[in-house]
Write a protein that holds these residues in place. Structure first.
Motif: not given
Length: 131
Positions: A66-90
């Motif tokens: 939300l606050v844009g802290f360590k964007k490469r890590i925080s944005y990347g982790l949010v995206m990857v975790l959401h992506g995994i969750g989305t794939l699990m519900t295919l």
């Protein structure tokens, strides 16, 4: 690129709004998290403390996002975790399959908004700690 600042911030804000109820549920209804883990991720048992611990970790990650802290890590982790969750519900995403649920489709454009935000993270400077 300054014209992107506000739309990127609003995208970040809307992603947080999309994910926040799930994280709050980890604290308010840990038994629901156990049911979700069993149904969608084939995890047979989730102790209540695990829901709380993952809730604290995910809320910390969501706050960093939300606050844009360590964007490469925080944005990347949010995206990857959401992506995994989305794939699990295919099966819930494909019309015609037994588990299809149209509400699950909201996860797909959300993932691509996360990808876009990750790709444009250097331009996402409005209300961001790391400019």
């Amino acid at each position: 690129m300054t014209s992107l600042r506000i739309p990127l911030f609003l995208t970040r804000l809307s992603i947080v709004g999309f994910l926040l109820p799930w994280q709050i549920m980890r604290f308010t209804k840990p038994e629901s998290i156990a049911g979700i883990a069993k149904k969608y991720y084939n995890i047979s048992s989730v102790p209540e403390i695990a829901s709380t611990i993952t809730g604290v970790l995910m809320m910390s990650l969501l706050l960093a996002f939300l606050v844009g802290f360590k964007k490469r890590i925080s944005y990347g982790l949010v995206m990857v975790l959401h992506g995994i969750g989305t794939l699990m519900t295919l099966p819930n995403l494909i019309p015609g399959l037994e588990g299809y649920n149209q509400l699950f489709l909201a996860a797909v454009p959300t993932f691509f908004a996360m990808l876009l935000l990750y790709c444009l993270r250097d331009q996402d400077t409005f209300f961001s700690l790391n400019k």
